[in-house]
Design a protein around this motif. Structure first.
Motif, PDB file in Angstrom:
ATOM      1  N   SER A  34      32.026 106.098  92.689  1.00 24.62           N
ATOM      2  CA  SER A  34      32.484 104.883  93.353  1.00 24.62           C
ATOM      3  C   SER A  34      33.077 103.867  92.374  1.00 24.62           C
ATOM      4  CB  SER A  34      31.365 104.220  94.165  1.00 24.62           C
ATOM      5  OG  SER A  34      31.922 103.504  95.233  1.00 24.62           O
ATOM      6  N   CYS A  35      33.050 104.180  91.081  1.00 25.60           N
ATOM      7  CA  CYS A  35      33.489 103.198  90.091  1.00 25.60           C
ATOM      8  C   CYS A  35      34.774 103.605  89.367  1.00 25.60           C
ATOM      9  CB  CYS A  35      32.384 102.950  89.080  1.00 25.60           C
ATOM     10  SG  CYS A  35      30.885 102.350  89.885  1.00 25.60           S
ATOM     11  N   THR A  36      35.231 104.838  89.584  1.00 31.57           N
ATOM     12  CA  THR A  36      36.489 105.320  89.014  1.00 31.57           C
ATOM     13  C   THR A  36      36.641 104.936  87.543  1.00 31.57           C
ATOM     14  OG1 THR A  36      37.408 104.998  91.208  1.00 31.57           O
ATOM     15  CG2 THR A  36      38.956 105.627  89.483  1.00 31.57           C
ATOM     16  N   ALA A  79      37.818  90.341  92.164  1.00 31.04           N
ATOM     17  CA  ALA A  79      37.101  91.614  92.157  1.00 31.04           C
ATOM     18  C   ALA A  79      37.167  92.189  93.559  1.00 31.04           C
ATOM     19  CB  ALA A  79      35.651  91.406  91.736  1.00 31.04           C
ATOM     20  N   GLY A  80      36.633  93.397  93.703  1.00 30.09           N
ATOM     21  CA  GLY A  80      36.667  94.048  95.002  1.00 30.09           C
ATOM     22  C   GLY A  80      35.951  93.235  96.076  1.00 30.09           C
ATOM     23  N   ALA A  81      34.732  92.806  95.756  1.00 27.14           N
ATOM     24  CA  ALA A  81      33.961  92.054  96.750  1.00 27.14           C
ATOM     25  C   ALA A  81      34.677  90.758  97.124  1.00 27.14           C
ATOM     26  CB  ALA A  81      32.574  91.738  96.194  1.00 27.14           C
ATOM     27  N   HIS A  82      35.346  90.165  96.150  1.00 27.72           N
ATOM     28  CA  HIS A  82      36.102  88.935  96.420  1.00 27.72           C
ATOM     29  C   HIS A  82      37.246  89.236  97.393  1.00 27.72           C
ATOM     30  CE1 HIS A  82      38.044  85.088  94.540  1.00 27.72           C
ATOM     31  NE2 HIS A  82      37.323  84.805  95.594  1.00 27.72           N
ATOM     32  N   GLY A  83      37.889  90.379  97.187  1.00 25.99           N
ATOM     33  CA  GLY A  83      38.949  90.799  98.100  1.00 25.99           C
ATOM     34  C   GLY A  83      38.416  91.002  99.515  1.00 25.99           C
ATOM     35  N   GLU A  84      37.232  91.590  99.616  1.00 27.30           N
ATOM     36  CA  GLU A  84      36.625  91.785 100.946  1.00 27.30           C
ATOM     37  C   GLU A  84      36.416  90.444 101.628  1.00 27.30           C
ATOM     38  OE1 GLU A  84      32.920  93.895 100.576  1.00 27.30           O
ATOM     39  OE2 GLU A  84      33.808  95.360  99.222  1.00 27.30           O
ATOM     40  N   TYR A  85      35.859  89.525 100.877  1.00 27.51           N
ATOM     41  CA  TYR A  85      35.600  88.177 101.404  1.00 27.51           C
ATOM     42  C   TYR A  85      36.900  87.540 101.907  1.00 27.51           C
ATOM     43  CZ  TYR A  85      34.869  83.101 100.828  1.00 27.51           C
ATOM     44  OH  TYR A  85      34.850  81.741 100.994  1.00 27.51           O
ATOM     45  N   LEU A 100      36.083 100.079 106.573  1.00 26.00           N
ATOM     46  CA  LEU A 100      35.966 101.498 106.280  1.00 26.00           C
ATOM     47  C   LEU A 100      36.480 101.789 104.872  1.00 26.00           C
ATOM     48  CD1 LEU A 100      34.955 103.613 108.301  1.00 26.00           C
ATOM     49  CD2 LEU A 100      37.318 104.205 108.777  1.00 26.00           C
ATOM     50  N   THR A 101      35.820 102.724 104.232  1.00 21.62           N
ATOM     51  CA  THR A 101      36.295 103.233 102.947  1.00 21.62           C
ATOM     52  C   THR A 101      36.790 104.647 103.250  1.00 21.62           C
ATOM     53  OG1 THR A 101      34.382 102.104 102.035  1.00 21.62           O
ATOM     54  CG2 THR A 101      35.626 103.485 100.537  1.00 21.62           C
ATOM     55  N   ASN A 102      37.988 104.970 102.839  1.00 22.20           N
ATOM     56  CA  ASN A 102      38.485 106.310 103.151  1.00 22.20           C
ATOM     57  C   ASN A 102      39.311 106.848 101.999  1.00 22.20           C
ATOM     58  OD1 ASN A 102      38.844 108.616 104.606  1.00 22.20           O
ATOM     59  ND2 ASN A 102      40.500 107.830 105.884  1.00 22.20           N
ATOM     60  N   LEU A 121      41.679  96.937  91.040  1.00 20.34           N
ATOM     61  CA  LEU A 121      42.579  97.319  89.946  1.00 20.34           C
ATOM     62  C   LEU A 121      41.772  97.861  88.776  1.00 20.34           C
ATOM     63  CD1 LEU A 121      45.217  94.433  89.961  1.00 20.34           C
ATOM     64  CD2 LEU A 121      45.232  96.603  91.209  1.00 20.34           C
ATOM     65  N   HIS A 122      40.517  97.404  88.662  1.00 16.81           N
ATOM     66  CA  HIS A 122      39.652  97.858  87.570  1.00 16.81           C
ATOM     67  C   HIS A 122      39.101  99.256  87.844  1.00 16.81           C
ATOM     68  CE1 HIS A 122      37.697  95.406  90.543  1.00 16.81           C
ATOM     69  NE2 HIS A 122      36.514  95.866  90.241  1.00 16.81           N
ATOM     70  N   LYS A 123      39.436  99.826  88.947  1.00 19.24           N
ATOM     71  CA  LYS A 123      39.072 101.223  89.177  1.00 19.24           C
ATOM     72  C   LYS A 123      40.365 102.041  89.197  1.00 19.24           C
ATOM     73  CE  LYS A 123      35.003  99.931  91.809  1.00 19.24           C
ATOM     74  NZ  LYS A 123      34.249  99.999  93.045  1.00 19.24           N
ATOM     75  N   VAL A 150      28.676  89.073  95.572  1.00 16.79           N
ATOM     76  CA  VAL A 150      29.264  89.319  94.258  1.00 16.79           C
ATOM     77  C   VAL A 150      28.678  90.578  93.610  1.00 16.79           C
ATOM     78  CG1 VAL A 150      27.735  87.728  93.031  1.00 16.79           C
ATOM     79  CG2 VAL A 150      29.968  88.278  92.067  1.00 16.79           C
ATOM     80  N   CYS A 151      29.565  91.364  93.032  1.00 19.08           N
ATOM     81  CA  CYS A 151      29.209  92.634  92.407  1.00 19.08           C
ATOM     82  C   CYS A 151      29.778  92.569  90.999  1.00 19.08           C
ATOM     83  CB  CYS A 151      29.795  93.761  93.255  1.00 19.08           C
ATOM     84  SG  CYS A 151      29.400  95.424  92.730  1.00 19.08           S
ATOM     85  N   SER A 152      31.047  92.949  90.794  1.00 14.37           N
ATOM     86  CA  SER A 152      31.663  92.735  89.487  1.00 14.37           C
ATOM     87  C   SER A 152      31.770  91.237  89.227  1.00 14.37           C
ATOM     88  CB  SER A 152      33.060  93.343  89.457  1.00 14.37           C
ATOM     89  OG  SER A 152      32.973  94.737  89.491  1.00 14.37           O
TER      90      SER A 152
HETATM   91  C1  LIG Z   1      32.953 101.281  97.752  1.00 19.37           C
HETATM   92  C2  LIG Z   1      32.937  99.992  97.015  1.00 19.37           C
HETATM   93  N1  LIG Z   1      33.310  98.851  97.644  1.00 19.37           N
HETATM   94  C3  LIG Z   1      33.318  97.660  97.011  1.00 19.37           C
HETATM   95  C4  LIG Z   1      32.926  97.530  95.703  1.00 19.37           C
HETATM   96  C5  LIG Z   1      32.894  96.170  95.068  1.00 19.37           C
HETATM   97  O1  LIG Z   1      33.827  96.012  94.069  1.00 19.37           O
HETATM   98  P1  LIG Z   1      33.680  94.937  92.901  1.00 19.37           P
HETATM   99  O2  LIG Z   1      32.567  95.358  92.037  1.00 19.37           O
HETATM  100  O3  LIG Z   1      34.987  94.968  92.216  1.00 19.37           O
HETATM  101  O4  LIG Z   1      33.414  93.611  93.540  1.00 19.37           O
HETATM  102  C6  LIG Z   1      32.531  98.676  95.004  1.00 19.37           C
HETATM  103  C7  LIG Z   1      32.119  98.571  93.579  1.00 19.37           C
HETATM  104  O5  LIG Z   1      31.346  99.261  93.052  1.00 19.37           O
HETATM  105  C8  LIG Z   1      32.541  99.928  95.671  1.00 19.37           C
HETATM  106  O6  LIG Z   1      32.166 101.044  95.029  1.00 19.37           O
END
Ligand SMILES: Cc1ncc(COP(=O)(O)O)c(C=O)c1O
Lengths: 483, 451
Positions: A78-80, A138-144, A215-217, A270-272, B326-328
Motif C-alpha cells: 500500500s506504500c509503493t 498528502a494522500g489523506a489531505h487529498g481525501e479530506y 473506493l481504492t481500485n 505522488l510519494h507513492k 493525518v497519516c503522512s
Molecule cells: C490505501 C491508502 N489510502 C490512503 C493513504 C494515505 O496516504 P498519506 O499517507 O499520503 O496521507 C494510504 C497511505 O498509506 C493508503 O495506503
C-alpha cells in the motif's frame, strides 16, 4: 550501537554556527527601544550546545540507524516504495527553485507555475480527469479535500440530506477518518468471498442519503474491482458520487483511468506512484483530480495559462477555498514532474506492468508455502495470512516481519487490510529485479521453515538491530515524549 | 525494450511469466474489461533521457527570477547552516517510509523525539507531535480539537488578524460540517480583545490567535487564557516559531495549544513548500493531539528505544473515530528543523530573532521618514511590518522599480486578502540574512522613488 540524545552531549558555550556580526550604524541598536517587557519571553529553551562535527556525527549516526529504499528491498504493501530517482533529488536542489518565495510577483515565478500547470495537465491525462489542485500535502489531505468538494457540491444543489459516505471494509483508515472530518456518517460496505465489493450489500445501502462511495481500485487486497462500471453506475443512479483513493494507481497507470471507471474525484499519492521519496514519513503530496461535475469546487486559486503567461485565478465562487498555506509541497511536485518527463507515456505504463508482474511472480513463489486467502491473479500487491501459522506454531505476522529485518529486508505491511487476519501485505514494485525477488522469497521461506522447527527463535527477532522489540504498553502507560 | 528505473530484461520477463503460468503481462490485466483498457498510450509526452530532462528543466528554471527577498507572510529567508541540507539528504532518511518497524528505524524515531523535545522546549508546552502539513493546517486541526473538547460546541472563534491564508483554510475546514468560524474583529492592527467576553457564548469551543499576526505585529494576550478557561474554552496561539526566541511562549500566555510553522528554522523558501506544521499541547490534551507521536520506552533487555506511540488516536486504529485523518506528515522537513536547531542552539536562535528584529526596525525607521508611505500602526512588531502608501500608482512604481534593481520589496496585503481596503498596504519582512548592503540598497531605491 545506540546513539545518545544530542542534548546529552551539550556543553555550555559550544557552538556549531556563527552569525555575521550586526553591522548597522553605531548607536542604532542602542537607541532602539526594547519590546515592552510583558511581551518578552521569560524562560529560555533547552537546546543542544555542540560543535558542528557533533551535529554531523549525530545525524549521520541516526541515518545509519534508519532504513530506506536505498538500503534494501521495501515491499511495504500500500506504500509503493519504488526507487526514488536521483535526478529528482538533484533538480529539487536547484537554487532557481529552492530560493523562490511563494508570494513573489507572478511575473518572476513563471517557471514554477509552468511546472505546476504542466504537471496538472499530465496528471489529468493519466487519471482521465479534467483538472485538479496541487495544494493537498498528502494522500489523506487529498481525501479530506475531495470529500469537502463533494460536500460543497451537494450543498450547492440543496441536497443537504446526503450525509453518508460508503466505505468498503477493506479501505484504508484514512478514508473513514476523512469522511468524518467533513461531517459525514460512515457506512461500511461488506466484501464478498472474492475480496471485492459486495454489490448486493452496496446496492442495499444506496439511497438518497448517500453522498459518495470511496473506493481504492485495485483494492487493498491487490484485487481489481472488475465490476467497477456496474458499481459506479449504481452509485450515480442514486445520485451519489464516486471517490477514488489513488494510493494504488501504480498498478494501472497508463493502462486504464479512474475517469473511465466513472470516478468523479480522486487523490494521487505522488510519494507513492510518482516516485517522490517518502522522507521517513513525509513530505508527500496528494493532488486532487476531478471531472467536470466537481471542477467548479476545486480549491483556490486555480492556475490558468493566458496570453500574458500563467496566472492564479481566485475568482471562483463555488470553490471550497484554500486548503494549504501556499500552493502545495512544490519541491515534491517538481520531483513528480521530473519522474513523468523521464518515464513518458510508455514508461509509466511499463512501470505499472512490471509492478504487476513482480507482485504476481513473488506471489507465485510464496503461495506454495503461505496461505493467500484471496488467490488468483493479483495486481501490484497481494496479502498473505499467517493465521494458520499462528494456530499451529504460535507464529504471528509480526514475528515473520521481525524475522525479515534480520535478513536485511524491510518487512511487508502488517495487519492491514483488517479483512485478513494476521495479514502481511507485499508490494514489491517494479523497481526490484528477479534476483532480488528470488532472494527475498527464499529468505522468507527459510524463515518459515526455521519458525516451524524453532518458534522461539522468531519470537525473539530481530537480533541484528540496536534494540529488540519494544515495550509498547509501557510507551503508552508511561509516556516519555520529550527530553 | 529498456525503461528507466525498471531492471527487467526480456529474459527475466519470460522466466517470470512462465513461473506465474501466463503467456503475457496483458493476461495479468484480464480483470480489466475491454472498455476500461486504454487502446492508446495516455496523451503525455514520450520518455526522455536524464540529460534531456535536465536541459528542459534548466530552461524552465530560467523563467524564474530571484531577487533579494524582503518577502514574508509565512515564509522567510533566514540563514541556514550548511549542515542542514547535507545531513537531511542522507538517503536512509530521504528514502525511508514512516517508521512503522521501530527496531530498524531508531534513527528516524530518535530524530522525531528530538524534534518533539525542541518544540516542547520552545513553545513551553507538554506534548508535541512529530509534525503536521503546515501552519494553516495546524490551525484547522486545533479547531477540530476544540470542537471535540467542549460538549455541544459548534463554533471556533478566530482573530481577524490571523494570516489571511490560515483564515481561508479555517473557513474551508468549517464548510459543510455544521461548525462555524467566528471572526473577532481587529482594532489598530491587533485583535480587539474587548469584544472577547461577549463573544464567548456556549457554542464557542475556543479561540485561535496569531502573533506575530498577519501584519507582523505582536499581540498582547494578557488575561485571555483566564477568560477562555472560565468558559470551558481552549486557547490556541499560532506563531512563527523563531519569534518565540524573543516573545512570550504560548505556554507563558497560558495557551492550551501551540501551533504554527517551523519554516523559519532551517527550511528553504521552496516556493512555499514543503514547510512543516507544528502542534504542541498541554498534558490534558495529550490524547487529542493529531498525528504521529514518538515515545521512548525499553526493549526486553531494558535497552532504551523509540517507537510510534499513543496510536489509539490515529486513523489506522480508530478509523471513523480517529482524532484526525493525518497519516503522512512532513517528517523530513521536521528533521531539517531539528538539524537547524541542533546547530544554532538557544543562543543562535535568539541571535537570529534578535538580529531580525533590529534589522527590520532599521529599515522601518528609515522608510517611515519618506513621503508617501507610513507605518500603519504604532504597535510593536518583530521582523515584519506593514507600510501604507498614499496612492496606488506610487506603490506600483515602487514595487516595479525596486524589482528592476533585484529587490523584492514586500508582499501586497491585498494579494492575500483580495480586499480593496488592503490595496495600499505592503508587508515588508527583514531577516538576519539581509546584509547592511542590501538594506541600504533598498533604502536608496526607496528614497529615489518616493522623493
Ligand atoms: C490505501 C491508502 N489510502 C490512503 C493513504 C494515505 O496516504 P498519506 O499517507 O499520503 O496521507 C494510504 C497511505 O498509506 C493508503 O495506503
Amino acid at each position: 550501537m545506540s546513539e545518545p540524545l544530542l542534548i546529552d552531549k551539550s556543553k555550555k558555550g559550544r557552538k556549531a554556527y556563527c552569525f555575521p556580526a550586526l553591522d548597522l550604524p553605531r548607536g542604532f541598536e542602542q537607541a532602539l527601544p526594547e519590546l515592552p517587557s510583558h511581551l518578552l519571553r521569560i524562560k529560555p529553551a533547552r537546546l543542544p550546545e555542540v560543535a558542528e562535527l557533533d551535529v554531523v556525527r549525530h545525524f549521520t549516526k541516526l541515518s545509519t540507524l534508519s532504513f530506506g529504499v536505498d538500503n534494501g528491498p521495501y515491499p511495504l504493501g500500500s506504500c509503493t516504495m519504488k526507487y526514488n530517482p536521483k535526478l529528482g533529488e538533484q533538480i529539487a536542489q536547484f537554487p532557481a527553485f529552492t530560493t523562490m518565495h511563494p508570494l513573489q510577483d507572478i511575473s518572476t515565478s513563471q517557471g514554477c507555475l509552468s511546472i505546476m500547470y504542466n504537471l496538472l495537465e499530465d496528471l489529468s491525462s493519466i487519471t482521465g480527469m479534467s483538472w485538479g489542485s496541487l495544494q493537498p500535502c498528502a494522500g489523506a489531505h487529498g481525501e479530506y479535500v475531495g470529500l469537502k468538494m463533494i460536500r460543497a457540491y451537494f450543498l450547492e444543489r440543496g441536497e443537504v440530506a446526503r450525509n453518508k459516505v460508503l466505505v468498503p471494509i477493506s479501505a484504508h483508515g484514512t478514508n473513514p477518518a476523512s469522511a468524518v472530518m467533513n461531517g459525514f456518517d460512515v457506512v461500511t460496505v461488506a466484501s464478498n468471498k472474492e475480496g471485492l465489493v459486495d454489490i448486493e450489500d452496496l446496492k442495499s445501502k444506496l439511497d438518497g442519503s448517500v453522498a459518495a462511495l470511496m473506493l481504492t481500485n485495485p483494492n487493498t487486497l491487490g484485487l481489481f474491482e472488475k465490476d467497477i462500471l456496474e458499481i459506479s453506475a449504481s452509485v450515480h443512479e442514486c445520485g451519489g458520487l464516486l471517490y477514488y483513493d489513488g494510493a494504488n494507481l501504480n498498478a494501472i497507470m497508463g493502462m486504464a483511468t479512474p475517469g473511465d471507471m466513472g470516478f468523479d474525484v480522486l487523490h494521487l499519492n505522488l510519494h507513492k506512484t510518482f516516485s517522490t521519496p517518502h522522507g521517513g514519513g513525509g513530505p508527500g503530496s496528494g493532488p486532487v483530480m476531478v471531472n467536470d461535475t466537481l471542477r467548479p469546487f476545486l480549491p483556490k486559486p486555480d492556475i490558468e495559462l493566458t496570453d500574458g503567461g500563467y496566472v492564479y485565478t481566485w475568482d471562483r465562487p463555488l470553490s471550497i477555498g484554500k486548503v494549504s498555506m501556499f500552493w502545495g509541497n512544490f519541491l515534491v511536485l517538481l520531483r513528480a514532474y521530473v519522474y513523468i518527463l523521464r518515464m513518458g507515456s510508455e514508461g509509466i505504463k511499463a512501470a505499472a506492468a512490471h509492478a504487476v508482474l513482480n507482485a504476481n511472480y513473488l506471489k507465485s513463489k510464496l503461495e506454495k508455502h503461505f496461505d493467500v486467502p484471496y488467490g488468483g491473479v493479483c495486481m501490484h500487491e497481494f496479502v498473505i495470512s499467517c493465521e494458520n501459522l499462528k494456530k499451529e506454531y504460535g507464529i504471528t505476522a509480526q514475528d515473520m516481519a521481525k524475522g525479515l529485518i534480520d535478513e536485511g529486508y524491510h518487512p511487508p505491511t502488517m495487519y492491514f487490510p483488517t479483512l485478513v487476519s494476521e495479514a502481511l501485505m507485499f508490494e514489491p514494485t517494479e523497481s526490484e529485479s528477479i534476483e532480488t525477488l528470488d532472494a527475498f522469497a527464499d529468505s522468507l521461506i527459510s524463515l518459515l521453515e526455521r519458525a516451524k522447527k524453532d518458534p522461539a527463535y522468531l519470537k525473539g527477532a530481530p537480533y541484528s538491530t540496536p534494540v529488540g522489540r519494544l515495550d509498547e504498553v509501557r510507551a503508552i502507560k508511561e509516556p516519555d515524549l520529550h527530553y | 525494450m529498456v525503461y528507466p528505473y525498471i531492471p527487467h530484461t526480456d529474459e527475466d520477463r519470460k522466466r517470470m511469466l512462465e513461473a506465474i503460468g501466463v503467456g503475457s503481462i496483458e493476461e495479468l490485466y484480464a480483470s480489466l474489461t475491454e472498455d476500461l483498457l486504454l487502446s492508446d498510450s495516455v496523451p503525455i509526452s514520450h520518455g526522455r533521457t536524464e540529460d534531456e530532462v535536465l536541459r528542459m528543466i534548466t530552461a524552465i528554471a530560467q523563467r524564474n527570477s530571484t531577487g533579494i527577498p524582503f518577502l514574508g507572510c509565512g515564509c522567510y529567508d533566514h540563514l541556514v547552516p550548511s549542515t542542514v541540507q547535507t545531513l537531511a539528504s542522507l538517503p536512509s532518511f530521504v528514502t525511508a517510509y514512516t517508521p512503522y518497524q521501530a527496531e530498524m528505524s531508531q534513527g528516524l524515531l530518535q530524530a522525531s523525539y528530538e524534534f518533539q523535545s525542541m518544540i516542547c522546549e520552545i513553545t513551553g508546552m507538554d506534548v508535541s507531535n512529530a509534525s503536521l502539513y503546515d501552519g494553516a493546517n495546524s490551525a484547522a486541526e486545533a479547531a477540530t480539537i476544540m470542537i471535540g473538547s467542549k460538549r455541544k460546541s459548534k463554533a471556533v472563534l478566530v482573530s481577524g488578524t490571523l494570516h489571511p491564508f490560515t483564515l481561508q483554510v479555517l473557513h474551508t475546514w468549517a464548510l459543510g460540517t455544521g461548525n462555524e468560524i467566528r471572526v473577532l474583529e481587529e482594532k489598530n492592527g491587533v485583535t480587539d480583545l474587548k469584544s472577547l467576553h461577549s463573544a464567548l457564548t456556549d457554542e464557542v469551543a475556543g479561540l485561535i490567535v496569531q502573533t506575530p499576526n498577519r501584519y507582523g505585529l505582536l499581540e498582547d494576550f494578557s488575561t485571555v487564557a483566564e477568560q477562555l478557561h472560565e468558559k470551558g474554552c481552549l486557547f490556541a496561539i499560532s506563531s512563527d516559531i523563531l519569534s518565540l526566541a524573543i516573545q512570550k511562549s504560548p505556554a507563558e500566555w497560558g495557551a492550551d495549544i501551540a501551533i504554527g510553522d517551523t519554516q523559519a528554522l532551517g527550511l528553504p523558501l521552496a516556493f512555499g513548500g514543503p514547510s512543516c506544521g507544528y502542534m504542541a499541547v498541554t498534558k490534558a490534551l495529550m490524547r487529542k493531539i493529531p498525528g504521529r507521536i514518538v515515545g521512548a520506552t525499553v526493549d526486553g533487555q531494558g535497552r532504551r528505544g523509540y517507537t510510534l506511540t499513543l496510536q489509539a488516536r490515529e486513523q489506522h486504529i480508530k478509523r471513523e473515530k480517529a482524532s484526525s485523518n493525518v497519516c503522512s506528515n512532513q517528517a523530513l522537513a521536521a528533521l531539517m528543523t531539528t538539524i537547524h536547531l541542533s546547530s544554532l542552539g538557544w543562543s543562535g536562535m535568539v541571535e537570529a530573532a534578535q538580529q531580525s528584529y533590529v534589522k527590520a526596525h532599521y529599515l522601518a525607521y528609515h522608510l517611515a521618514q519618506l513621503p508617501g508611505m507610513t507605518l500603519v500602526w504604532d504597535v510593536p512588531f518583530w521582523c515584519e511590518f506593514p507600510l501604507r502608501f498614499s496612492d496606488s500608482k506610487k506603490m506600483r512604481k515602487f514595487l516595479q522599480e525596486l524589482r528592476n534593481e533585484g529587490i523584492f520589496a514586500g508582499v501586497r496585503l491585498s494579494s492575500l486578502t483580495r480586499e480593496t481596503k488592503d490595496e495600499l498596504v505592503l508587508l515588508v519582512a527583514v531577516t538576519e540574512k539581509r546584509s547592511r548592503e542590501e538594506l541600504e540598497l533598498y533604502l536608496a531605491a526607496a528614497r529615489r522613488v518616493m522623493k
